[in-house]
Enzyme design. Sequence first.
Site, PDB file in Angstrom:
ATOM      1  N   HIS A 115       0.851  -1.191   0.000  1.00 51.45           N
ATOM      2  CA  HIS A 115       0.000   0.000   0.000  1.00 51.45           C
ATOM      3  C   HIS A 115       0.891   1.247   0.000  1.00 51.45           C
ATOM      4  O   HIS A 115       2.032   1.207   0.498  1.00 51.45           O
ATOM      5  CB  HIS A 115      -0.908   0.014   1.231  1.00 51.45           C
ATOM      6  CG  HIS A 115      -2.096  -0.897   1.106  1.00 51.45           C
ATOM      7  ND1 HIS A 115      -3.149  -0.878   1.984  1.00 51.45           N
ATOM      8  CD2 HIS A 115      -2.389  -1.846   0.185  1.00 51.45           C
ATOM      9  CE1 HIS A 115      -4.042  -1.781   1.612  1.00 51.45           C
ATOM     10  NE2 HIS A 115      -3.602  -2.387   0.541  1.00 51.45           N
ATOM     11  N   CYS A 169      -6.262   1.723   5.725  1.00 49.93           N
ATOM     12  CA  CYS A 169      -6.892   0.468   6.158  1.00 49.93           C
ATOM     13  C   CYS A 169      -6.313   0.058   7.521  1.00 49.93           C
ATOM     14  O   CYS A 169      -5.445   0.736   8.081  1.00 49.93           O
ATOM     15  CB  CYS A 169      -6.628  -0.629   5.117  1.00 49.93           C
ATOM     16  SG  CYS A 169      -4.921  -1.232   5.097  1.00 49.93           S
ATOM     17  N   GLU A 191       0.879   3.889   1.808  1.00 50.83           N
ATOM     18  CA  GLU A 191       1.329   4.336   3.132  1.00 50.83           C
ATOM     19  C   GLU A 191       2.492   3.499   3.645  1.00 50.83           C
ATOM     20  O   GLU A 191       3.417   4.025   4.282  1.00 50.83           O
ATOM     21  CB  GLU A 191       0.185   4.235   4.160  1.00 50.83           C
ATOM     22  CG  GLU A 191      -1.056   5.041   3.839  1.00 50.83           C
ATOM     23  CD  GLU A 191      -2.108   4.209   3.113  1.00 50.83           C
ATOM     24  OE1 GLU A 191      -1.754   3.494   2.148  1.00 50.83           O
ATOM     25  OE2 GLU A 191      -3.275   4.271   3.506  1.00 50.83           O
TER      26      GLU A 191
END
Lengths: 143, 143
Positions: free
Chosen positions: A53, A83, A55
């Site tokens: 992801h 998430c 991040e």
Amino acid sequence: MFTDEYYMKLALQEAQEAYEKDEVPVGCVVVSNNRIIARSHNLTETLNDVTAHAEMQAITSAANFLGGKYLINCTLYVTLEPCVMCCGALSWAQISRVIIGARDQQRGFIGKNLQLHPKTEFVTGILENECSSIVKEFFKTKR
Amino acid sequence: MFTDEYYMKLALQEAQEAYEKDEVPVGCVVVSNNRIIARSHNLTETLNDVTAHAEMQAITSAANFLGGKYLINCTLYVTLEPCVMCCGALSWAQISRVIIGARDQQRGFIGKNLQLHPKTEFVTGILENECSSIVKEFFKTKR
């Protein structure tokens, strides 16, 4: 010039790069003292890796830049609400601020009653429409 | 021979390697068809990276081995209950089984009311004493 909207636009450019690679279009930048120290976009398909992801990559990259694992005095701008995994990683990193574009009602951490680190301030809704539109547009082409 | 205890012992060997590097001693292995396809231990200090938990590395490594991001028919053996971040990553990976040694009451995902993927079966308490002892021993030397 160095407003939250300014940096979120750069995160949106990252999301656009993800879109063009047929990745779920989420992008982020990490800023420290008005300087961008990391930028990334979702690469889960390209890398065949669910942990890739935006991040997660940005946290690793910013820590490399800083030479330490804690992202003190850093702000992460991300186009979509993190998430559970990314919320956990941001908590471990003790990042100072997290600025979110669009909410993710289904997968986002806020609806799971999870918290970032007590030291972390967070804001949602910066360039919300643009951040939300790019994800909706992406999934429209998939159905 | 290929019991849960057998594989947890290998995960414990990984935890021991972490211990020797002055890392919080958590280790794991990923098994598919009785074959170990990934093994790793916590490296957050060595790599200066909060995302370098044993499970995160194992997920990436197993996906590389399999050539796909979903860990179908895979079992992860981990000496300590996964945290929020690792729980999120394991959910995205849709791993078939997660076998846990010791519970982590403070940081583990179970107490946060988080769930793994609906397809994932999980078991706790395999070699619980050994898995718990190594962590306790580590923190005793830190205080």
